[in-house]
Design a protein around this motif. Structure first.
Motif, PDB file in Angstrom:
ATOM      1  N   THR A   1       0.841  -1.193   0.000  1.00 48.27           N
ATOM      2  CA  THR A   1       0.000   0.000   0.000  1.00 48.27           C
ATOM      3  C   THR A   1       0.878   1.246   0.000  1.00 48.27           C
ATOM      4  O   THR A   1       1.965   1.255   0.586  1.00 48.27           O
ATOM      5  N   PRO A   2       0.427   2.310  -0.644  1.00 51.51           N
ATOM      6  CA  PRO A   2       1.220   3.545  -0.651  1.00 51.51           C
ATOM      7  C   PRO A   2       1.158   4.258   0.696  1.00 51.51           C
ATOM      8  O   PRO A   2       0.357   3.911   1.565  1.00 51.51           O
ATOM      9  N   ALA A   3       2.010   5.241   0.845  1.00 49.82           N
ATOM     10  CA  ALA A   3       2.008   6.036   2.075  1.00 49.82           C
ATOM     11  C   ALA A   3       0.734   6.854   2.164  1.00 49.82           C
ATOM     12  O   ALA A   3       0.135   7.223   1.145  1.00 49.82           O
ATOM     13  N   ALA A   4       0.293   7.104   3.374  1.00 47.04           N
ATOM     14  CA  ALA A   4      -0.886   7.939   3.585  1.00 47.04           C
ATOM     15  C   ALA A   4      -0.616   9.347   3.083  1.00 47.04           C
ATOM     16  O   ALA A   4       0.518   9.824   3.108  1.00 47.04           O
ATOM     17  N   ALA A   5      -1.669  10.000   2.637  1.00 49.56           N
ATOM     18  CA  ALA A   5      -1.523  11.356   2.098  1.00 49.56           C
ATOM     19  C   ALA A   5      -2.507  12.276   2.796  1.00 49.56           C
ATOM     20  O   ALA A   5      -3.549  12.626   2.239  1.00 49.56           O
ATOM     21  N   PRO A   6      -2.224  12.659   4.024  1.00 49.41           N
ATOM     22  CA  PRO A   6      -3.181  13.487   4.774  1.00 49.41           C
ATOM     23  C   PRO A   6      -3.444  14.837   4.142  1.00 49.41           C
ATOM     24  O   PRO A   6      -4.467  15.458   4.381  1.00 49.41           O
ATOM     25  N   ALA A   7      -2.488  15.308   3.319  1.00 49.29           N
ATOM     26  CA  ALA A   7      -2.678  16.615   2.695  1.00 49.29           C
ATOM     27  C   ALA A   7      -3.446  16.522   1.378  1.00 49.29           C
ATOM     28  O   ALA A   7      -3.644  17.522   0.704  1.00 49.29           O
ATOM     29  N   ASP A   8      -3.871  15.309   1.006  1.00 46.85           N
ATOM     30  CA  ASP A   8      -4.592  15.120  -0.254  1.00 46.85           C
ATOM     31  C   ASP A   8      -6.039  15.559  -0.048  1.00 46.85           C
ATOM     32  O   ASP A   8      -6.879  14.798   0.429  1.00 46.85           O
ATOM     33  N   GLU A   9      -6.349  16.764  -0.424  1.00 49.44           N
ATOM     34  CA  GLU A   9      -7.667  17.355  -0.158  1.00 49.44           C
ATOM     35  C   GLU A   9      -8.599  17.326  -1.348  1.00 49.44           C
ATOM     36  O   GLU A   9      -9.800  17.526  -1.200  1.00 49.44           O
ATOM     37  N   GLU A  10      -8.077  17.077  -2.547  1.00 47.91           N
ATOM     38  CA  GLU A  10      -8.888  17.178  -3.753  1.00 47.91           C
ATOM     39  C   GLU A  10      -9.015  15.832  -4.452  1.00 47.91           C
ATOM     40  O   GLU A  10      -8.052  15.067  -4.520  1.00 47.91           O
ATOM     41  N   PRO A  11     -10.197  15.508  -4.993  1.00 48.89           N
ATOM     42  CA  PRO A  11     -10.323  14.289  -5.810  1.00 48.89           C
ATOM     43  C   PRO A  11      -9.646  14.503  -7.159  1.00 48.89           C
ATOM     44  O   PRO A  11      -9.408  15.642  -7.589  1.00 48.89           O
ATOM     45  N   PRO A  12      -9.303  13.428  -7.850  1.00 45.30           N
ATOM     46  CA  PRO A  12      -8.683  13.575  -9.171  1.00 45.30           C
ATOM     47  C   PRO A  12      -9.668  14.175 -10.179  1.00 45.30           C
ATOM     48  O   PRO A  12     -10.880  14.164  -9.974  1.00 45.30           O
ATOM     49  N   THR A  13      -9.124  14.682 -11.253  1.00 44.53           N
ATOM     50  CA  THR A  13      -9.972  15.093 -12.372  1.00 44.53           C
ATOM     51  C   THR A  13     -10.465  13.842 -13.099  1.00 44.53           C
ATOM     52  O   THR A  13      -9.875  12.764 -12.995  1.00 44.53           O
ATOM     53  N   GLY A  14     -11.545  13.970 -13.824  1.00 40.28           N
ATOM     54  CA  GLY A  14     -12.103  12.820 -14.524  1.00 40.28           C
ATOM     55  C   GLY A  14     -11.265  12.406 -15.723  1.00 40.28           C
ATOM     56  O   GLY A  14     -10.682  13.262 -16.410  1.00 40.28           O
ATOM     57  N   PRO A  15     -11.158  11.116 -16.007  1.00 38.82           N
ATOM     58  CA  PRO A  15     -10.485  10.665 -17.233  1.00 38.82           C
ATOM     59  C   PRO A  15     -11.186  11.235 -18.461  1.00 38.82           C
ATOM     60  O   PRO A  15     -12.393  11.490 -18.443  1.00 38.82           O
ATOM     61  N   THR A  16     -10.453  11.414 -19.523  1.00 42.14           N
ATOM     62  CA  THR A  16     -10.996  12.039 -20.737  1.00 42.14           C
ATOM     63  C   THR A  16     -10.895  11.091 -21.927  1.00 42.14           C
ATOM     64  O   THR A  16     -10.100  10.152 -21.941  1.00 42.14           O
ATOM     65  N   LYS A  17     -11.735  11.347 -22.919  1.00 38.38           N
ATOM     66  CA  LYS A  17     -11.684  10.680 -24.221  1.00 38.38           C
ATOM     67  C   LYS A  17     -11.636   9.156 -24.095  1.00 38.38           C
ATOM     68  O   LYS A  17     -10.784   8.488 -24.703  1.00 38.38           O
ATOM     69  N   LEU A  18     -12.558   8.596 -23.326  1.00 36.64           N
ATOM     70  CA  LEU A  18     -12.652   7.134 -23.242  1.00 36.64           C
ATOM     71  C   LEU A  18     -13.041   6.577 -24.604  1.00 36.64           C
ATOM     72  O   LEU A  18     -14.009   7.019 -25.217  1.00 36.64           O
TER      73      LEU A  18
ATOM     74  N   ARG B   1     -10.406   8.943  -2.752  1.00 37.95           N
ATOM     75  CA  ARG B   1     -11.383   9.818  -3.397  1.00 37.95           C
ATOM     76  C   ARG B   1     -11.460   9.471  -4.876  1.00 37.95           C
ATOM     77  O   ARG B   1     -10.440   9.277  -5.533  1.00 37.95           O
ATOM     78  N   SER B   2     -12.672   9.411  -5.403  1.00 39.68           N
ATOM     79  CA  SER B   2     -12.871   9.098  -6.818  1.00 39.68           C
ATOM     80  C   SER B   2     -13.191  10.348  -7.606  1.00 39.68           C
ATOM     81  O   SER B   2     -13.837  11.281  -7.102  1.00 39.68           O
ATOM     82  N   SER B   3     -12.780  10.347  -8.850  1.00 44.43           N
ATOM     83  CA  SER B   3     -13.042  11.456  -9.766  1.00 44.43           C
ATOM     84  C   SER B   3     -14.465  11.369 -10.295  1.00 44.43           C
ATOM     85  O   SER B   3     -15.154  10.364 -10.113  1.00 44.43           O
ATOM     86  N   PRO B   4     -14.905  12.404 -10.996  1.00 44.31           N
ATOM     87  CA  PRO B   4     -16.147  12.259 -11.778  1.00 44.31           C
ATOM     88  C   PRO B   4     -15.961  11.206 -12.865  1.00 44.31           C
ATOM     89  O   PRO B   4     -14.837  10.796 -13.187  1.00 44.31           O
ATOM     90  N   ASP B   5     -17.073  10.762 -13.446  1.00 44.05           N
ATOM     91  CA  ASP B   5     -17.009   9.777 -14.533  1.00 44.05           C
ATOM     92  C   ASP B   5     -16.356  10.373 -15.772  1.00 44.05           C
ATOM     93  O   ASP B   5     -16.468  11.574 -16.051  1.00 44.05           O
ATOM     94  N   SER B   6     -15.717   9.496 -16.526  1.00 40.56           N
ATOM     95  CA  SER B   6     -15.323   9.856 -17.882  1.00 40.56           C
ATOM     96  C   SER B   6     -16.578   9.923 -18.747  1.00 40.56           C
ATOM     97  O   SER B   6     -17.688   9.690 -18.271  1.00 40.56           O
ATOM     98  N   ASN B   7     -16.409  10.230 -20.005  1.00 36.66           N
ATOM     99  CA  ASN B   7     -17.527  10.086 -20.935  1.00 36.66           C
ATOM    100  C   ASN B   7     -17.950   8.625 -20.982  1.00 36.66           C
ATOM    101  O   ASN B   7     -17.158   7.705 -20.707  1.00 36.66           O
ATOM    102  N   ALA B   8     -19.221   8.381 -21.282  1.00 34.68           N
ATOM    103  CA  ALA B   8     -19.728   7.008 -21.415  1.00 34.68           C
ATOM    104  C   ALA B   8     -19.400   6.478 -22.809  1.00 34.68           C
ATOM    105  O   ALA B   8     -19.485   7.200 -23.803  1.00 34.68           O
ATOM    106  N   LEU B   9     -19.021   5.213 -22.862  1.00 31.92           N
ATOM    107  CA  LEU B   9     -18.676   4.576 -24.130  1.00 31.92           C
ATOM    108  C   LEU B   9     -19.531   3.326 -24.317  1.00 31.92           C
ATOM    109  O   LEU B   9     -19.558   2.454 -23.453  1.00 31.92           O
ATOM    110  N   ASP B  10     -20.240   3.249 -25.449  1.00 31.67           N
ATOM    111  CA  ASP B  10     -21.023   2.062 -25.797  1.00 31.67           C
ATOM    112  C   ASP B  10     -20.199   1.175 -26.723  1.00 31.67           C
ATOM    113  O   ASP B  10     -19.675   1.644 -27.740  1.00 31.67           O
ATOM    114  N   LEU B  11     -20.098  -0.105 -26.368  1.00 26.12           N
ATOM    115  CA  LEU B  11     -19.439  -1.085 -27.231  1.00 26.12           C
ATOM    116  C   LEU B  11     -20.322  -2.313 -27.324  1.00 26.12           C
ATOM    117  O   LEU B  11     -20.889  -2.760 -26.330  1.00 26.12           O
TER     118      LEU B  11
END
Length: 330
Positions: free
Chosen positions: A126-143, A211-221
Motif C-alpha cells: 500500500t502507498p504512504a498515507a496522504a493526509p494533505a490530499d484534499e482534492e479528488p482527481p480530475t475525470g479521465p478524458t476521451k474514453l 477519493r474518486s473522480s467524476p465519470d469519464s464520458n460514457a462509451l457504448d461497445l
C-alpha cells in the motif's frame, strides 16, 4: 454336482442385475452413487492493485470444477478474510495499513465444500498515507475502445491529474465497478463478456485518500455476435435531456427503434436496474426514432441510470439498450 456348478453363475448374474437395478433406482430418485470428492482447479490470473493507502483490489480468472463452482475464498498471509459468490471474480479489501506489504491468494470452492489449491501468491504494498490530499482527481478524458471479439473489449483513456497523485483507475459497467488498473496505466482489457451484447463503460480515477473522480464520458461497445446468432433487438442511440420544472424534473428520452420485422407495441423503462414503467403508445406506435418524457420528483442531484428494452412482435422482451446516466437538475 453338475447342477450346482451350473446354478452358481446364474446366482452371481442375478446379484449383479439386482445391484444394477438398485443403482438405476437411486439415480432415478435423485440419489448419487458417489460423493463429489473432486476439488476445483486453482484460480489463475490473480492480480492485486493497491486502491489507496488502506485498500486493495483483488481480481482473478474463473476456476473450473466437475460439478460447478459455488464461491471463492480470499486469503491474506494464508488466513481467510472473506468469501464471495461464484459470480464475482473481484473484490475490495479495506482496513489495510499504509506503507505495508501484503500477500494475497484465492481458492475456489464447490457445493461439496471441496477447496482448490491456493492460487499463486501475489504481493502488493500500500502507498504512504496522504493526509494533505484534499482534492479528488480530475475525470479521465476521451474514453474509447474496441470490441476484440465476442467476449473481450479493450479500453483506453486520457489520464487524470490529482494534487498528490492518481493511484488507480476503476472501470464501471452499468454503475458497477468491474475492473481496476494501476494509476500508471490508461488502458484496460476486459474479458468474460457476452457475445452480441451492448455494454456501456465509464472510468473513474482514484487517489491515495480513496477519493474518486467524476465519470469519464460514457462509451457504448457491442461485442461481436457468434455465428448463426439472431440479430440484436436492442434500441440504439439512446439520448437523455433533463430540465427542471418547479419541484419536478423532466427527463426526455429519445432512441432509434430496432428492426424486429414488425411493430413494437411497448417498451420497458428501467431506472437503476429496476423496472419503473412500461411505455405503451396511446395510438399508432411510432416508426423510426421514438421519444418519451419521464417526470421525477426526487431532490436535485439525484443520480439515475436509465435503459430500455422493446416488446417484440411475438410478445417477448428484446435486448436492452445501452445505459445512460442522468443527474436531476437543481
Amino acid at each position: 454336482m453338475e447342477g450346482i456348478t451350473v446354478q452358481r453363475p446364474h446366482a452371481r448374474t442375478a446379484s449383479a442385475c439386482s445391484a444394477a437395478l438398485l443403482l438405476a433406482a437411486l439415480t432415478a430418485c435423485g440419489g448419487s452413487a458417489e460423493a463429489d470428492t473432486e476439488s476445483p482447479t486453482a484460480p489463475e490470473g490473480v492480480t492485486v492493485q493497491a486502491g489507496s493507502a488502506t485498500s486493495a483490489h483483488v481480481m482473478w480468472e474463473r476456476a473450473s470444477d466437475n460439478e460447478g463452482i459455488t464461491g471463492y475464498d480470499v486469503y491474506r498471509e494464508g488466513k481467510k478474510i472473506l468469501s464471495v459468490p461464484a459470480t464475482k471474480l473481484m473484490t475490495d479489501i479495506d482496513g489495510l495499513t499504509a506503507s505495508t506489504a501484503y500477500t494475497f491468494t484465492v481458492r475456489a470452492r464447490d457445493a461439496a465444500e471441496n477447496l482448490s489449491a491456493p492460487s499463486a501468491s501475489v504481493p502488493v504494498t500500500t502507498p504512504a498515507a496522504a493526509p494533505a490530499d484534499e482534492e479528488p482527481p480530475t475525470g479521465p478524458t476521451k474514453l474509447r475502445g474496441t470490441a476484440d471479439g465476442g467476449r473481450t473489449v479493450t479500453l483506453s483513456w486520457g489520464g487524470s491529474t490529482d494534487d498528490v497523485g492518481v493511484t488507480s483507475y476503476d472501470v464501471y459497467q452499468e454503475d458497477q465497478r468491474i475492473h481496476s488498473v494501476p494509476g500508471t496505466r490508461t488502458t484496460a482489457r476486459l474479458t468474460g463478456l457476452r457475445p452480441g451484447t451492448v455494454y456501456t463503460f465509464t472510468v473513474r480515477a482514484r487517489d491515495a485518500a480513496d477519493r474518486s473522480s467524476p465519470d469519464s464520458n460514457a462509451l457504448d461497445l457491442t461485442t461481436r455476435s457468434t455465428a448463426g446468432a439472431p440479430a440484436s433487438t436492442a434500441p440504439t442511440g439512446l439520448r437523455t435531456e433533463t430540465t427542471a420544472r418547479g419541484e419536478e424534473s423532466l427527463v426526455d428520452l429519445s432512441w432509434d427503434q430496432p428492426d424486429t420485422g414488425g411493430t413494437i407495441p411497448a417498451y420497458q423503462l428501467f431506472l437503476n436496474g429496476g423496472l419503473t414503467t412500461t411505455i405503451v403508445w396511446g395510438g399508432t406506435p411510432p416508426t423510426g426514432r421514438a421519444t418519451y418524457r419521464l417526470t421525477l420528483t426526487d431532490p436535485p442531484g439525484t443520480r439515475y441510470s436509465v435503459k430500455i428494452r422493446p416488446k417484440l412482435p411475438d410478445g417477448t422482451w428484446g435486448d436492452f439498450s445501452a445505459q445512460r446516466t442522468v443527474v436531476l437538475p437543481g
